[in-house]
Design a protein around this motif. Structure first.
Motif, PDB file in Angstrom:
ATOM      1  N   VAL A 207       0.830  -1.203   0.000  1.00  0.00           N
ATOM      2  CA  VAL A 207       0.000   0.000   0.000  1.00  0.00           C
ATOM      3  C   VAL A 207       0.862   1.250   0.000  1.00  0.00           C
ATOM      4  N   GLU A 208       2.055   1.177   0.570  1.00  0.00           N
ATOM      5  CA  GLU A 208       2.963   2.319   0.525  1.00  0.00           C
ATOM      6  C   GLU A 208       3.423   2.582  -0.901  1.00  0.00           C
ATOM      7  N   ARG A 209       3.683   1.501  -1.649  1.00  0.00           N
ATOM      8  CA  ARG A 209       4.049   1.666  -3.056  1.00  0.00           C
ATOM      9  C   ARG A 209       2.872   2.212  -3.865  1.00  0.00           C
ATOM     10  N   THR A 210       1.663   1.779  -3.496  1.00  0.00           N
ATOM     11  CA  THR A 210       0.477   2.319  -4.170  1.00  0.00           C
ATOM     12  C   THR A 210       0.350   3.810  -3.905  1.00  0.00           C
ATOM     13  N   ASN A 211       0.535   4.215  -2.647  1.00  0.00           N
ATOM     14  CA  ASN A 211       0.457   5.637  -2.308  1.00  0.00           C
ATOM     15  C   ASN A 211       1.460   6.449  -3.120  1.00  0.00           C
ATOM     16  N   ASP A 212       2.678   5.933  -3.245  1.00  0.00           N
ATOM     17  CA  ASP A 212       3.708   6.644  -4.017  1.00  0.00           C
ATOM     18  C   ASP A 212       3.298   6.761  -5.484  1.00  0.00           C
ATOM     19  N   SER A 213       2.720   5.681  -6.032  1.00  0.00           N
ATOM     20  CA  SER A 213       2.303   5.710  -7.433  1.00  0.00           C
ATOM     21  C   SER A 213       1.176   6.706  -7.665  1.00  0.00           C
ATOM     22  N   VAL A 214       0.220   6.746  -6.730  1.00  0.00           N
ATOM     23  CA  VAL A 214      -0.888   7.694  -6.870  1.00  0.00           C
ATOM     24  C   VAL A 214      -0.381   9.129  -6.727  1.00  0.00           C
ATOM     25  N   LYS A 215       0.615   9.319  -5.857  1.00  0.00           N
ATOM     26  CA  LYS A 215       1.188  10.662  -5.730  1.00  0.00           C
ATOM     27  C   LYS A 215       1.886  11.083  -7.016  1.00  0.00           C
ATOM     28  N   ASP A 216       2.506  10.126  -7.693  1.00  0.00           N
ATOM     29  CA  ASP A 216       3.105  10.429  -8.994  1.00  0.00           C
ATOM     30  C   ASP A 216       2.039  10.857 -10.000  1.00  0.00           C
ATOM     31  N   CYS A 217       0.804  10.440  -9.756  1.00  0.00           N
ATOM     32  CA  CYS A 217      -0.303  10.792 -10.654  1.00  0.00           C
ATOM     33  C   CYS A 217      -1.006  12.083 -10.237  1.00  0.00           C
ATOM     34  N   GLY A 218      -0.519  12.734  -9.170  1.00  0.00           N
ATOM     35  CA  GLY A 218      -1.086  14.023  -8.790  1.00  0.00           C
ATOM     36  C   GLY A 218      -1.646  14.132  -7.401  1.00  0.00           C
ATOM     37  N   LEU A 219      -1.642  13.048  -6.612  1.00  0.00           N
ATOM     38  CA  LEU A 219      -2.239  13.117  -5.279  1.00  0.00           C
ATOM     39  C   LEU A 219      -1.343  13.834  -4.272  1.00  0.00           C
ATOM     40  N   GLY A 220      -0.040  13.820  -4.482  1.00  0.00           N
ATOM     41  CA  GLY A 220       0.904  14.306  -3.486  1.00  0.00           C
ATOM     42  C   GLY A 220       0.704  15.735  -3.041  1.00  0.00           C
ATOM     43  N   ARG A 225      -7.579  25.113  -4.891  1.00  0.00           N
ATOM     44  CA  ARG A 225      -7.957  25.657  -3.591  1.00  0.00           C
ATOM     45  C   ARG A 225      -9.359  25.198  -3.216  1.00  0.00           C
ATOM     46  N   GLY A 226      -9.538  24.905  -1.937  1.00  0.00           N
ATOM     47  CA  GLY A 226     -10.849  24.511  -1.444  1.00  0.00           C
ATOM     48  C   GLY A 226     -10.994  23.011  -1.330  1.00  0.00           C
ATOM     49  N   ARG A 227     -11.761  22.579  -0.355  1.00  0.00           N
ATOM     50  CA  ARG A 227     -11.923  21.145  -0.102  1.00  0.00           C
ATOM     51  C   ARG A 227     -12.538  20.418  -1.292  1.00  0.00           C
ATOM     52  N   VAL A 228     -13.531  21.040  -1.933  1.00  0.00           N
ATOM     53  CA  VAL A 228     -14.225  20.394  -3.045  1.00  0.00           C
ATOM     54  C   VAL A 228     -13.273  20.140  -4.210  1.00  0.00           C
ATOM     55  N   HIS A 229     -12.505  21.155  -4.588  1.00  0.00           N
ATOM     56  CA  HIS A 229     -11.572  20.990  -5.703  1.00  0.00           C
ATOM     57  C   HIS A 229     -10.431  20.053  -5.338  1.00  0.00           C
ATOM     58  N   ALA A 230      -9.998  20.074  -4.068  1.00  0.00           N
ATOM     59  CA  ALA A 230      -8.924  19.170  -3.631  1.00  0.00           C
ATOM     60  C   ALA A 230      -9.385  17.722  -3.697  1.00  0.00           C
ATOM     61  N   ARG A 231     -10.606  17.457  -3.277  1.00  0.00           N
ATOM     62  CA  ARG A 231     -11.135  16.092  -3.332  1.00  0.00           C
ATOM     63  C   ARG A 231     -11.258  15.627  -4.780  1.00  0.00           C
ATOM     64  N   ALA A 232     -11.667  16.537  -5.662  1.00  0.00           N
ATOM     65  CA  ALA A 232     -11.760  16.186  -7.075  1.00  0.00           C
ATOM     66  C   ALA A 232     -10.388  15.795  -7.615  1.00  0.00           C
ATOM     67  N   GLN A 233      -9.336  16.533  -7.224  1.00  0.00           N
ATOM     68  CA  GLN A 233      -7.996  16.210  -7.696  1.00  0.00           C
ATOM     69  C   GLN A 233      -7.531  14.864  -7.152  1.00  0.00           C
ATOM     70  N   VAL A 234      -7.858  14.572  -5.897  1.00  0.00           N
ATOM     71  CA  VAL A 234      -7.463  13.292  -5.302  1.00  0.00           C
ATOM     72  C   VAL A 234      -8.063  12.130  -6.086  1.00  0.00           C
ATOM     73  N   PHE A 235      -9.351  12.208  -6.390  1.00  0.00           N
ATOM     74  CA  PHE A 235      -9.975  11.090  -7.111  1.00  0.00           C
ATOM     75  C   PHE A 235      -9.546  11.049  -8.578  1.00  0.00           C
ATOM     76  N   LEU A 236      -9.186  12.192  -9.160  1.00  0.00           N
ATOM     77  CA  LEU A 236      -8.613  12.166 -10.501  1.00  0.00           C
ATOM     78  C   LEU A 236      -7.278  11.423 -10.490  1.00  0.00           C
ATOM     79  N   ALA A 237      -6.473  11.649  -9.443  1.00  0.00           N
ATOM     80  CA  ALA A 237      -5.187  10.958  -9.324  1.00  0.00           C
ATOM     81  C   ALA A 237      -5.395   9.455  -9.162  1.00  0.00           C
ATOM     82  N   LEU A 238      -6.377   9.063  -8.356  1.00  0.00           N
ATOM     83  CA  LEU A 238      -6.684   7.646  -8.175  1.00  0.00           C
ATOM     84  C   LEU A 238      -7.149   7.022  -9.491  1.00  0.00           C
ATOM     85  N   CYS A 239      -7.983   7.762 -10.219  1.00  0.00           N
ATOM     86  CA  CYS A 239      -8.459   7.258 -11.512  1.00  0.00           C
ATOM     87  C   CYS A 239      -7.306   7.097 -12.490  1.00  0.00           C
ATOM     88  N   LEU A 240      -6.397   8.068 -12.499  1.00  0.00           N
ATOM     89  CA  LEU A 240      -5.273   8.007 -13.422  1.00  0.00           C
ATOM     90  C   LEU A 240      -4.394   6.801 -13.124  1.00  0.00           C
TER      91      LEU A 240
END
Length: 262
Positions: A207-220, A225-240
């Motif tokens: 799971v640590e390697r997964t976290n690093d990979s998702v961060k490479d996709c934009g999660l890091g 700005r804002g919780r709503v846009h930040a959450r959207a970016q997190v799930f875009l990174a997961l999707c990528l």
């Protein structure tokens, strides 16, 4: 590219807005509500991609759960100062709890206010992961040494493996993993070897390697700005990350790779 201004600037490129099917470059007034609306469908797209990964056999029988930091700019008024116990430091931003399996495949996730997610979040993400497919093992660190988490997994026929946290009691038990005590109390015909539990827990690095990979996709680090846009970016990174894994599989490349050649 994340954030209203960066997206607006990129869409001024003639090749970009034409390839996106627009008649003219979208204005900032159009980009802002789009990113807001994206937050509502990001998780649905993620769930669909998880189903696609499962159909291709990219999941295995060991799930791992962990939380990671999502750092943002101090200008984000919705974010807060959070503590990262892994690095023993404070950061400004949010958090994300992820369940992963296979070759760095996220299968369930939730955006949180900080890296240290509440037990309710851990339970919800765990239930979401089990709804995809039932594993044999579910691995977490000592933060998941809770009775509800263990009992829920055992009732579902999954063996939870999390280190026993002796700090939670004044009368510590002579065990290394909480599941040892739960099985002793509730089952007379089930036994687990210590070596098997140790070997299974060592898979938590997945799971640590997964976290690093998702961060490479934009999660890091979020640039929105804002919780709503930040959450959207997190799930875009997961999707990528899922798109990369599925594409590599379809091409017959190394499933652990994070690079796509276009």
């Amino acid at each position: 590219i994340y954030g209203i201004r960066p997206v607006e600037r990129e869409l001024r490129n003639t090749v970009v807005w034409l390839s996106c099917g627009f008649d003219r470059p979208p204005s900032r007034d159009a980009v802002d509500p789009f990113l807001t609306d994206l937050e509502h469908v990001g998780q649905e797209v993620f769930d669909h991609l998880v189903e696609q990964a499962a159909r291709r056999g990219l999941l295995d029988l060991t799930y791992c759960i962990d939380s990671t930091d999502v750092r943002t700019m101090p200008a984000d008024q919705d974010a807060s100062k959070c503590y990262d116990p892994t690095d023993d430091e404070y950061y400004y931003g949010y958090g994300c709890t992820i369940v992963s399996t296979g070759q760095k495949i996220p299968i369930a996730a939730e955006f949180t206010e900080s890296k240290q997610a509440p037990e309710e979040t851990a339970m919800r993400v765990t239930r979401d992961a089990l709804a995809v497919a039932k594993p044999i093992w579910m691995v977490g660190d000592s933060a998941y040494d809770t009775l509800d988490w263990h009992d829920h997994l055992l009732a579902a026929g999954v063996v939870p493996v999390a280190p026993y946290n002796a700090r939670n009691t004044d009368d510590p038990k002579d065990i290394e993993y909480r599941v040892e005590d739960r099985i002793e109390q509730h089952s007379e015909d089930v036994q687990l070897k210590q070596s098997t539990l140790n070997e299974t827990y060592n898979r938590r690095t997945g799971v640590e390697r997964t976290n690093d990979s998702v961060k490479d996709c934009g999660l890091g680090r979020t640039h929105a700005r804002g919780r709503v846009h930040a959450r959207a970016q997190v799930f875009l990174a997961l999707c990528l990350r899922l798109v990369v894994a599925i594409t590599n599989y379809e091409r017959g490349d190394n499933p652990g790779s994070t690079i796509i050649t276009v």
